[in-house]
Design a protein around this motif. Structure first.
Motif, PDB file in Angstrom:
ATOM      1  N   LEU A   1       0.830  -1.209   0.000  1.00 56.92           N
ATOM      2  CA  LEU A   1       0.000   0.000   0.000  1.00 56.92           C
ATOM      3  C   LEU A   1       0.865   1.259   0.000  1.00 56.92           C
ATOM      4  CD1 LEU A   1      -2.923  -0.782   2.462  1.00 56.92           C
ATOM      5  CD2 LEU A   1      -3.054  -0.437   0.002  1.00 56.92           C
ATOM      6  N   GLY A   2       1.938   1.249   0.777  1.00 59.49           N
ATOM      7  CA  GLY A   2       2.831   2.399   0.832  1.00 59.49           C
ATOM      8  C   GLY A   2       3.475   2.690  -0.518  1.00 59.49           C
ATOM      9  N   VAL A   3       3.914   1.655  -1.197  1.00 59.71           N
ATOM     10  CA  VAL A   3       4.507   1.837  -2.531  1.00 59.71           C
ATOM     11  C   VAL A   3       3.474   2.400  -3.494  1.00 59.71           C
ATOM     12  CG1 VAL A   3       5.461   0.600  -4.520  1.00 59.71           C
ATOM     13  CG2 VAL A   3       6.321   0.117  -2.223  1.00 59.71           C
ATOM     14  N   LEU A   4       2.261   1.865  -3.470  1.00 64.58           N
ATOM     15  CA  LEU A   4       1.186   2.382  -4.324  1.00 64.58           C
ATOM     16  C   LEU A   4       0.910   3.853  -4.011  1.00 64.58           C
ATOM     17  CD1 LEU A   4      -1.136   1.800  -6.380  1.00 64.58           C
ATOM     18  CD2 LEU A   4      -2.537   1.222  -4.387  1.00 64.58           C
ATOM     19  N   MET A   5       0.824   4.174  -2.731  1.00 61.57           N
ATOM     20  CA  MET A   5       0.545   5.547  -2.313  1.00 61.57           C
ATOM     21  C   MET A   5       1.638   6.502  -2.780  1.00 61.57           C
ATOM     22  SD  MET A   5       0.267   7.044   1.557  1.00 61.57           S
ATOM     23  CE  MET A   5       1.974   6.639   1.860  1.00 61.57           C
ATOM     24  N   TRP A   6       2.910   6.160  -2.505  1.00 58.05           N
ATOM     25  CA  TRP A   6       4.017   7.054  -2.884  1.00 58.05           C
ATOM     26  C   TRP A   6       4.176   7.135  -4.392  1.00 58.05           C
ATOM     27  CZ3 TRP A   6       5.982  10.741  -0.151  1.00 58.05           C
ATOM     28  CH2 TRP A   6       5.957  10.669   1.247  1.00 58.05           C
ATOM     29  N   ALA A   7       3.935   6.040  -5.113  1.00 59.50           N
ATOM     30  CA  ALA A   7       4.010   6.079  -6.578  1.00 59.50           C
ATOM     31  C   ALA A   7       2.962   7.030  -7.134  1.00 59.50           C
ATOM     32  CB  ALA A   7       3.840   4.682  -7.164  1.00 59.50           C
ATOM     33  N   GLY A   8       1.764   6.963  -6.595  1.00 60.11           N
ATOM     34  CA  GLY A   8       0.712   7.880  -7.037  1.00 60.11           C
ATOM     35  C   GLY A   8       1.071   9.323  -6.755  1.00 60.11           C
ATOM     36  N   LEU A   9       1.628   9.569  -5.584  1.00 59.35           N
ATOM     37  CA  LEU A   9       2.020  10.941  -5.234  1.00 59.35           C
ATOM     38  C   LEU A   9       3.180  11.410  -6.106  1.00 59.35           C
ATOM     39  CD1 LEU A   9       1.606  13.401  -3.479  1.00 59.35           C
ATOM     40  CD2 LEU A   9       3.016  12.330  -1.724  1.00 59.35           C
ATOM     41  N   TRP A  10       4.143  10.543  -6.361  1.00 59.56           N
ATOM     42  CA  TRP A  10       5.287  10.893  -7.202  1.00 59.56           C
ATOM     43  C   TRP A  10       4.816  11.271  -8.606  1.00 59.56           C
ATOM     44  CZ3 TRP A  10       7.756   9.121 -11.618  1.00 59.56           C
ATOM     45  CH2 TRP A  10       9.064   9.561 -11.806  1.00 59.56           C
ATOM     46  N   LEU A  11       3.848  10.529  -9.136  1.00 62.57           N
ATOM     47  CA  LEU A  11       3.352  10.807 -10.480  1.00 62.57           C
ATOM     48  C   LEU A  11       2.566  12.115 -10.561  1.00 62.57           C
ATOM     49  CD1 LEU A  11       2.282   7.231 -11.596  1.00 62.57           C
ATOM     50  CD2 LEU A  11       4.158   8.616 -12.523  1.00 62.57           C
ATOM     51  N   ARG A  12       1.916  12.512  -9.494  1.00 63.83           N
ATOM     52  CA  ARG A  12       1.106  13.739  -9.542  1.00 63.83           C
ATOM     53  C   ARG A  12       1.791  14.963  -8.959  1.00 63.83           C
ATOM     54  NH1 ARG A  12      -2.666  14.476  -4.754  1.00 63.83           N
ATOM     55  NH2 ARG A  12      -2.135  12.822  -3.310  1.00 63.83           N
ATOM     56  N   SER A  13       3.010  14.793  -8.469  1.00 64.76           N
ATOM     57  CA  SER A  13       3.700  15.917  -7.842  1.00 64.76           C
ATOM     58  C   SER A  13       5.040  16.210  -8.522  1.00 64.76           C
ATOM     59  CB  SER A  13       3.939  15.605  -6.362  1.00 64.76           C
ATOM     60  OG  SER A  13       4.784  16.582  -5.788  1.00 64.76           O
ATOM     61  N   PRO A  14       5.098  17.274  -9.330  1.00 65.61           N
ATOM     62  CA  PRO A  14       6.376  17.640  -9.953  1.00 65.61           C
ATOM     63  C   PRO A  14       7.471  17.917  -8.917  1.00 65.61           C
ATOM     64  CG  PRO A  14       4.567  18.862 -10.951  1.00 65.61           C
ATOM     65  CD  PRO A  14       4.011  18.133  -9.759  1.00 65.61           C
ATOM     66  N   ALA A  15       7.111  18.498  -7.790  1.00 63.01           N
ATOM     67  CA  ALA A  15       8.107  18.793  -6.754  1.00 63.01           C
ATOM     68  C   ALA A  15       8.718  17.503  -6.208  1.00 63.01           C
ATOM     69  CB  ALA A  15       7.467  19.600  -5.627  1.00 63.01           C
ATOM     70  N   LEU A  16       7.904  16.492  -6.018  1.00 63.32           N
ATOM     71  CA  LEU A  16       8.408  15.215  -5.523  1.00 63.32           C
ATOM     72  C   LEU A  16       9.273  14.530  -6.576  1.00 63.32           C
ATOM     73  CD1 LEU A  16       8.221  13.601  -2.904  1.00 63.32           C
ATOM     74  CD2 LEU A  16       6.291  12.369  -3.875  1.00 63.32           C
ATOM     75  N   ARG A  17       8.891  14.669  -7.849  1.00 63.55           N
ATOM     76  CA  ARG A  17       9.714  14.096  -8.920  1.00 63.55           C
ATOM     77  C   ARG A  17      11.065  14.797  -9.017  1.00 63.55           C
ATOM     78  NH1 ARG A  17       4.798  14.097 -11.542  1.00 63.55           N
ATOM     79  NH2 ARG A  17       5.372  15.837 -12.892  1.00 63.55           N
ATOM     80  N   ARG A  18      11.099  16.092  -8.739  1.00 64.61           N
ATOM     81  CA  ARG A  18      12.384  16.806  -8.728  1.00 64.61           C
ATOM     82  C   ARG A  18      13.243  16.357  -7.543  1.00 64.61           C
ATOM     83  NH1 ARG A  18       9.067  21.002 -10.231  1.00 64.61           N
ATOM     84  NH2 ARG A  18       8.993  21.880  -8.132  1.00 64.61           N
ATOM     85  N   LEU A  19      12.596  16.100  -6.420  1.00 70.55           N
ATOM     86  CA  LEU A  19      13.311  15.659  -5.228  1.00 70.55           C
ATOM     87  C   LEU A  19      13.838  14.231  -5.374  1.00 70.55           C
ATOM     88  CD1 LEU A  19      14.111  16.478  -2.349  1.00 70.55           C
ATOM     89  CD2 LEU A  19      11.908  15.584  -1.580  1.00 70.55           C
TER      90      LEU A  19
END
Length: 118
Positions: free
Chosen positions: A94-112
């Motif tokens: 569940l954590g991987v699914l949650m963070w993957a979803g957030l990574w895909l929708r957050s440019p700031a997280l993708r930069r980080l």
């Protein structure tokens, strides 16, 4: 899409049974060694973390807090001697699914946390 799947799962399979007082929520926690578990409190915290995760301005905070809840679930499953792949590691899935979803929708997280080739 991944964020929606995560949120729908949390709301339907975890939050709703607890907040609606369904016997399955109490029985599951009792079977895991928590006979007097604060079911409504746990459901309320899960709901709060899910809503924080869905709101863009608080999504990272919601994800971090949700990982704390998932960590507690993993620990509980370990303590109860539950099967590893299907029960104990489910919080990781569940954590991987949650963070993957957030990574895909957050440019700031993708930069980080960028994906790098090579």
């Amino acid at each position: 899409m991944l964020s929606a799947l995560f949120a729908l799962f949390m709301l339907g399979a975890s939050v709703a049974p607890k907040l609606l007082g369904l016997p399955v929520a109490t029985q599951t926690l009792t079977d895991l060694g928590w006979p007097d578990a604060p079911v409504l409190l746990i459901g309320g915290l899960e709901l709060l973390c899910t809503l924080l995760y869905l709101w863009p301005a608080t999504s990272v905070l919601g994800a971090v807090l949700m990982m704390a809840i998932l960590g507690g679930a993993i620990t509980t499953q370990l303590r109860a001697g539950s099967p590893l792949a299907s029960h104990t590691l489910f919080g990781i899935y569940l954590g991987v699914l949650m963070w993957a979803g957030l990574w895909l929708r957050s440019p700031a997280l993708r930069r980080l946390f960028p994906l790098r080739r090579g």
